[in-house]
Design a protein around this motif. Structure first.
Motif, PDB file in Angstrom:
ATOM      1  N   SER A  82      11.582  11.045  -6.932  1.00  0.00           N
ATOM      2  CA  SER A  82      12.426  10.805  -5.760  1.00  0.00           C
ATOM      3  C   SER A  82      11.831   9.788  -4.802  1.00  0.00           C
ATOM      4  CB  SER A  82      12.633  12.129  -5.010  1.00  0.00           C
ATOM      5  OG  SER A  82      11.383  12.643  -4.586  1.00  0.00           O
ATOM      6  N   ALA A  83      10.773   9.110  -5.239  1.00  0.00           N
ATOM      7  CA  ALA A  83      10.096   8.192  -4.319  1.00  0.00           C
ATOM      8  C   ALA A  83      10.851   6.887  -4.176  1.00  0.00           C
ATOM      9  CB  ALA A  83       8.683   7.907  -4.832  1.00  0.00           C
ATOM     10  N   SER A  84      10.748   6.295  -3.006  1.00  0.00           N
ATOM     11  CA  SER A  84      11.254   4.955  -2.763  1.00  0.00           C
ATOM     12  C   SER A  84      10.252   4.273  -1.864  1.00  0.00           C
ATOM     13  CB  SER A  84      12.636   5.010  -2.106  1.00  0.00           C
ATOM     14  OG  SER A  84      12.542   5.607  -0.830  1.00  0.00           O
ATOM     15  N   ALA A  85      10.555   3.070  -1.418  1.00  0.00           N
ATOM     16  CA  ALA A  85       9.643   2.356  -0.537  1.00  0.00           C
ATOM     17  C   ALA A  85       9.351   3.188   0.705  1.00  0.00           C
ATOM     18  CB  ALA A  85      10.255   1.018  -0.143  1.00  0.00           C
ATOM     19  N   SER A  86       8.097   3.271   1.079  1.00  0.00           N
ATOM     20  CA  SER A  86       7.708   4.095   2.217  1.00  0.00           C
ATOM     21  C   SER A  86       6.995   3.255   3.250  1.00  0.00           C
ATOM     22  CB  SER A  86       6.803   5.247   1.751  1.00  0.00           C
ATOM     23  OG  SER A  86       5.660   4.728   1.104  1.00  0.00           O
ATOM     24  N   SER A  87       6.962   3.755   4.465  1.00  0.00           N
ATOM     25  CA  SER A  87       6.306   3.052   5.558  1.00  0.00           C
ATOM     26  C   SER A  87       4.800   3.178   5.422  1.00  0.00           C
ATOM     27  CB  SER A  87       6.768   3.628   6.895  1.00  0.00           C
ATOM     28  OG  SER A  87       8.165   3.488   7.044  1.00  0.00           O
ATOM     29  N   ILE A  88       4.096   2.252   6.054  1.00  0.00           N
ATOM     30  CA  ILE A  88       2.633   2.257   6.022  1.00  0.00           C
ATOM     31  C   ILE A  88       2.118   2.081   7.434  1.00  0.00           C
ATOM     32  CG2 ILE A  88       2.412  -0.251   5.663  1.00  0.00           C
ATOM     33  CD1 ILE A  88       0.038   0.378   3.839  1.00  0.00           C
ATOM     34  N   SER A  89       0.957   2.674   7.707  1.00  0.00           N
ATOM     35  CA  SER A  89       0.369   2.586   9.037  1.00  0.00           C
ATOM     36  C   SER A  89      -1.148   2.652   8.917  1.00  0.00           C
ATOM     37  CB  SER A  89       0.877   3.730   9.926  1.00  0.00           C
ATOM     38  OG  SER A  89       0.248   3.698  11.198  1.00  0.00           O
ATOM     39  N   PHE A  90      -1.852   1.796   9.660  1.00  0.00           N
ATOM     40  CA  PHE A  90      -3.314   1.863   9.715  1.00  0.00           C
ATOM     41  C   PHE A  90      -3.793   1.276  11.039  1.00  0.00           C
ATOM     42  CE2 PHE A  90      -2.375  -2.184   7.513  1.00  0.00           C
ATOM     43  CZ  PHE A  90      -3.026  -3.088   8.346  1.00  0.00           C
ATOM     44  N   HIS A  91      -5.023   1.603  11.380  1.00  0.00           N
ATOM     45  CA  HIS A  91      -5.619   1.065  12.605  1.00  0.00           C
ATOM     46  C   HIS A  91      -7.127   0.965  12.419  1.00  0.00           C
ATOM     47  CE1 HIS A  91      -5.943   0.016  16.820  1.00  0.00           C
ATOM     48  NE2 HIS A  91      -6.936   0.885  16.935  1.00  0.00           N
ATOM     49  N   PHE A  92      -7.683  -0.212  12.659  1.00  0.00           N
ATOM     50  CA  PHE A  92      -9.114  -0.444  12.561  1.00  0.00           C
ATOM     51  C   PHE A  92      -9.670  -0.725  13.964  1.00  0.00           C
ATOM     52  CE2 PHE A  92      -7.519  -1.651   8.368  1.00  0.00           C
ATOM     53  CZ  PHE A  92      -8.405  -0.978   7.535  1.00  0.00           C
ATOM     54  N   THR A  93     -10.539   0.170  14.436  1.00  0.00           N
ATOM     55  CA  THR A  93     -11.229  -0.097  15.703  1.00  0.00           C
ATOM     56  C   THR A  93     -12.410  -1.023  15.491  1.00  0.00           C
ATOM     57  OG1 THR A  93     -12.530   1.918  15.387  1.00  0.00           O
ATOM     58  CG2 THR A  93     -10.532   2.093  16.713  1.00  0.00           C
ATOM     59  N   SER A  94     -12.842  -1.166  14.245  1.00  0.00           N
ATOM     60  CA  SER A  94     -13.852  -2.148  13.870  1.00  0.00           C
ATOM     61  C   SER A  94     -13.570  -2.555  12.432  1.00  0.00           C
ATOM     62  CB  SER A  94     -15.269  -1.577  14.004  1.00  0.00           C
ATOM     63  OG  SER A  94     -15.459  -0.506  13.101  1.00  0.00           O
ATOM     64  N   PHE A  95     -14.082  -3.715  12.048  1.00  0.00           N
ATOM     65  CA  PHE A  95     -13.793  -4.262  10.732  1.00  0.00           C
ATOM     66  C   PHE A  95     -14.960  -3.988   9.781  1.00  0.00           C
ATOM     67  CE2 PHE A  95     -11.142  -6.521  13.662  1.00  0.00           C
ATOM     68  CZ  PHE A  95      -9.974  -6.787  12.971  1.00  0.00           C
ATOM     69  N   PHE A 105      -7.553  -3.970  15.144  1.00  0.00           N
ATOM     70  CA  PHE A 105      -6.332  -4.383  14.447  1.00  0.00           C
ATOM     71  C   PHE A 105      -5.588  -3.146  13.970  1.00  0.00           C
ATOM     72  CE2 PHE A 105      -4.642  -6.140  10.181  1.00  0.00           C
ATOM     73  CZ  PHE A 105      -3.411  -6.444  10.746  1.00  0.00           C
ATOM     74  N   GLY A 106      -4.324  -3.024  14.385  1.00  0.00           N
ATOM     75  CA  GLY A 106      -3.471  -1.930  13.935  1.00  0.00           C
ATOM     76  C   GLY A 106      -2.129  -2.468  13.475  1.00  0.00           C
ATOM     77  N   PHE A 107      -1.520  -1.775  12.514  1.00  0.00           N
ATOM     78  CA  PHE A 107      -0.263  -2.267  11.940  1.00  0.00           C
ATOM     79  C   PHE A 107       0.545  -1.098  11.391  1.00  0.00           C
ATOM     80  CE2 PHE A 107       2.346  -3.781   8.433  1.00  0.00           C
ATOM     81  CZ  PHE A 107       2.948  -4.898   8.989  1.00  0.00           C
ATOM     82  N   GLN A 108       1.870  -1.208  11.474  1.00  0.00           N
ATOM     83  CA  GLN A 108       2.734  -0.225  10.839  1.00  0.00           C
ATOM     84  C   GLN A 108       4.085  -0.834  10.509  1.00  0.00           C
ATOM     85  OE1 GLN A 108       4.078   3.117  13.122  1.00  0.00           O
ATOM     86  NE2 GLN A 108       4.342   1.958  15.013  1.00  0.00           N
ATOM     87  N   THR A 109       4.662  -0.367   9.399  1.00  0.00           N
ATOM     88  CA  THR A 109       6.036  -0.735   9.065  1.00  0.00           C
ATOM     89  C   THR A 109       6.920   0.486   9.268  1.00  0.00           C
ATOM     90  OG1 THR A 109       5.715  -0.149   6.734  1.00  0.00           O
ATOM     91  CG2 THR A 109       5.316  -2.440   7.357  1.00  0.00           C
ATOM     92  N   PHE A 110       8.199   0.242   9.515  1.00  0.00           N
ATOM     93  CA  PHE A 110       9.154   1.329   9.652  1.00  0.00           C
ATOM     94  C   PHE A 110      10.547   0.755   9.410  1.00  0.00           C
ATOM     95  CE2 PHE A 110       8.085  -0.485  13.747  1.00  0.00           C
ATOM     96  CZ  PHE A 110       9.306  -0.785  14.314  1.00  0.00           C
ATOM     97  N   GLY A 111      11.497   1.654   9.218  1.00  0.00           N
ATOM     98  CA  GLY A 111      12.867   1.201   8.990  1.00  0.00           C
ATOM     99  C   GLY A 111      13.366   1.464   7.591  1.00  0.00           C
ATOM    100  N   PHE A 112      12.433   1.834   6.652  1.00  0.00           N
ATOM    101  CA  PHE A 112      12.909   2.242   5.333  1.00  0.00           C
ATOM    102  C   PHE A 112      13.641   3.567   5.458  1.00  0.00           C
ATOM    103  CE2 PHE A 112       9.182  -0.263   3.554  1.00  0.00           C
ATOM    104  CZ  PHE A 112       9.986  -1.293   3.095  1.00  0.00           C
TER     105      PHE A 112
END
Length: 688
Positions: A25-38, A255-262
């Motif tokens: 039942s899987a489909s494209a899913s959102s992703i999220s991450f955050h780096f306080t240091s690299f 650096f932080g990033f997230q997708t949404f809307g799927f």
């Protein structure tokens, strides 16, 4: 089969069952991450970018004006498009950066950018090109970029020297805004927070900026644009920066990033569209009592039958996996020593890609095995596969190379793609280097000058090698001592950029710990005197080997050569030092270059080579100083006219007991080396 094994089998079977159910039942899913240091495990550094204390520097940190460009790219591509639902994801970005300049009145520029690109090798030219675009191929790189520009460049219609803009496949921004009018000075040196929001359903980009960690109410720039055509399938994220004749420093701190809307996975109901909203249509309930009773009986049956069915499935799966359990347990102890990150290839896949390890695919042979050229037809990728000669004896070297290089990221390191440990074979898969090793170009089989490496590329090789050794010695959390630096371990990519490889002898070391005495390993001609005497590998022994490589590149001669006329052996370091003492240093230059080189650069290179190959390890410069000298960021070191004479005394930090103990353990060297390497592997897992 004991009870613990059966329990493990059932747990595994249950997990696999759940996995399959979720996969269906899987489909494209959102992703999220955050780096306080690299960290180097999650990002790839290109150009002049570097990591220091978890902060990314995009350009060189220099006190004198310099020209520089660099980029850093998140290793994992991001899925923006769900082909099944035909939906492009929206996204939000937050990052913090600072731009400072030690000479703000005399230099400026050029700025930095955050970008999204289908290419994970995005690196452009310095100056106004912001490291995003190649000056000779302006339309080559594809990207969506958000530029933070600190220099007015009329060529790109910049409004001023302090603006933000949205760029799509070109540095002529679609829309810009003057940040000074918003109360933001990009060159203040203060930490600036940036939020970027893209709403796909509204086709709108908004950029927010401020010195506070709280997101402002109003954006500094908003642009109506449809980015769906630029966000097809998978896209890489990164930062780039550049300078030109400037001391401007560009730092990324978080650096932080997230997708949404799927669309989330939903149960299948009959639906009806009314004014663009979805109304779920469910059947009306029946009132007959017989129907109610029937439904109750059916429900009760399902409640009873469901668990029974699940138990039957688990038993069947347990029976299937029990047959493979013994094999899994045999491989478990070995695979536990592997670090995560590179892909595990199957033996069948590598055998097919190398035509059964055919002799026609051999790229080279070394002390620990043979390297084959591999074609992966499914992906069209070409790689190099290193196959260990003696699997049992070389297991330690295999683990050392895998555990160390797997977590390292630098533009001048050969990138490890994966590994394989099947059918008694130990195999490593690397990026393919089309121009082979440095020694093959310095000493070609044919004597045609056209096959020789020209001077600019030779100088670039020396600088690149100094850069990666600076990274290994001083910028990794644990210091990496390579122990086998030589021209045959320096590989050249399609643009003749150097890539250091073969970490089979490398060792990890804490920066504040004394070096450990080990059995001497390496290649004669490249080994430092104190290493030969005491078997103590340090960063200074790597510096010595680097110095020999530098002299090879400048002179076109091997470290130890036999003179055909009298069968005497000539040591390269001694020969160059003798010319230096006679004031004839430039006569050491490779005569095949026919003096087509920069004399100042040649002299600098020869003096750097001699200073690194100084018999006295205390007089050798560290690799950071060498890199600064080669980049004209520091003055040259003084090299004595006469080669220093090294006297081994009791003042050296190694006792007679230590030396004797080395000889006593020589008979069990293989076992010690293996244990040392396994510990290195475990230590490096903690770093990664």
């Amino acid at each position: 089969m004991n009870s613990s094994s059966r329990t493990s089998i059932f747990r595994l079977a249950f997990a696999i069952t759940i996995f399959f159910l979720l996969t269906i039942s899987a489909s494209a899913s959102s992703i999220s991450f955050h780096f306080t240091s690299f960290n180097p495990r999650n990002f790839t550094l290109l150009g002049d970018s570097y990591l220091k204390d978890g902060v990314v520097g995009l350009t060189r940190d220099a006190t004198v004006p310099t020209t520089s460009s660099g980029s850093i790219i998140y290793n994992n591509p991001i899925q923006f498009f769900d082909s099944e639902a035909n939906i492009t994801a929206s996204f939000s970005v937050k990052f913090s950066f600072s731009i400072s300049d030690v000479n703000p009145t005399s230099s400026s520029g050029d700025g930095l950018a955050f970008f999204l690109s289908p290419d994970n090798q995005t690196l452009g030219s310095p100056g106004g090109y912001l490291g995003l675009v190649n000056s000779s191929e302006l339309t080559k790189n594809r990207f969506v970029g958000f530029e933070f520009d600190t220099k007015l460049d009329p060529h790109f219609n910049d409004p001023n020297d302090n603006h933000v803009g949205l760029d799509v496949n070109s540095l002529q921004s679609m829309k810009t805004t003057n940040l000074l009018s918003k109360g933001i000075d990009l060159k203040s040196g203060d930490l600036i927070n940036v939020w970027i929001d893209y709403k796909n359903e509204r086709k709108l980009v908004k950029i927010y900026m401020g010195y506070s960690n709280t997101k402002p109410t109003n954006p500094v720039l908003d642009v109506e644009i449809d980015l769906s055509e630029n966000l097809k399938e998978f896209v890489y994220l990164g930062f780039s920066g550049s300078s030109e004749g400037s001391t401007e420093v560009h730092l990324i701190e978080s650096f932080g990033f997230q997708t949404f809307g799927f669309l989330p996975v939903r149960p299948h109901f009959r639906t009806h569209n009314v004014s663009d909203s979805i109304v779920t249509i469910t059947p009306a309930p029946r009132l007959e009592s017989s129907s109610k009773n029937r439904r109750k009986r059916i429900g009760l049956g399902l409640v009873i039958a469901g668990p029974v069915f699940c138990c039957i499935v688990l038993v069947v799966l347990g029976f299937v996996f029990s047959k493979k359990w013994v094999k899994i347990r045999k491989q478990k102890s070995f695979k536990a020593e592997m670090v995560t990150g590179p892909r595990e290839f199957s033996y069948r896949e590598l055998k097919f890609a190398t035509k059964g390890f055919h002799s026609s695919r051999i790229l080279g042979n070394g002390a620990f095995g043979t390297v084959y050229k591999a074609y992966f037809l499914s992906s069209g990728v070409i790689a190099a596969v290193k196959r260990s000669k003696h699997n049992h004896e070389n297991k330690a070297e295999f683990l050392a190379e895998l555990s160390i290089i797997a977590c390292l990221r630098h533009k001048n390191l050969v990138q490890l793609q994966g590994w394989c440990a099947e059918k008694g074979e130990l195999l490593l898969v690397y990026d393919y280097m089309p121009n082979g090793s440095l020694d093959k170009l310095l000493y070609p089989d044919t004597k045609i000058d056209n096959n020789l490496l020209p001077w600019p590329q030779r100088y670039n090789v020396v600088v690149g090698l100094a850069s990666v050794l600076t990274y290994l010695h001083q910028e990794c959390e644990q210091q990496v001592i390579h122990r086998d630096i030589k021209t045959s371990n320096v590989l050249l990519d399609g643009n003749f950029n150097p890539k250091l490889g073969d970490f089979g002898l490398a060792r990890l070391m804490d920066h504040d710990k004394s070096p450990v005495s080990t059995l001497t390993a390496g290649t004669m001609g490249y080994l430092a005197p104190e290493y030969l005497q005491y078997g103590k590998a340090t960063e200074k022994t790597d510096v010595f080997s680097y110095g020999v490589v530098v002299l090879e590149v400048a002179c076109g001669r091997q470290p130890i050569e036999r003179v055909t006329s009298d069968q005497n052996v000539v040591n390269l370091v001694d020969w160059v030092w003798r010319l230096h003492s006679q004031g004839r240093l430039l006569e050491a230059a490779d005569p095949r270059l026919k003096r087509e080189f920069d004399e100042a650069q040649m002299k600098k290179l020869l003096l750097v080579g001699l200073s690194c190959a100084n018999p006295d390890c205390l007089e050798r410069p560290n690799m950071r100083r060498v890199l600064q000298i080669l980049n004209n960021e520091a003055g040259p070191v003084l090299v004595p006219k006469s080669k220093p004479t090294l006297i081994f005394s009791s003042s050296l930090p190694l006792s007679i007991e230590d030396i004797v103990s080395d000889y006593e353990v020589e008979s069990k060297a293989s076992e010690d080396l293996f244990q040392d390497t396994v510990q290195s592997s475990q230590d490096f897992k903690e770093i990664c």
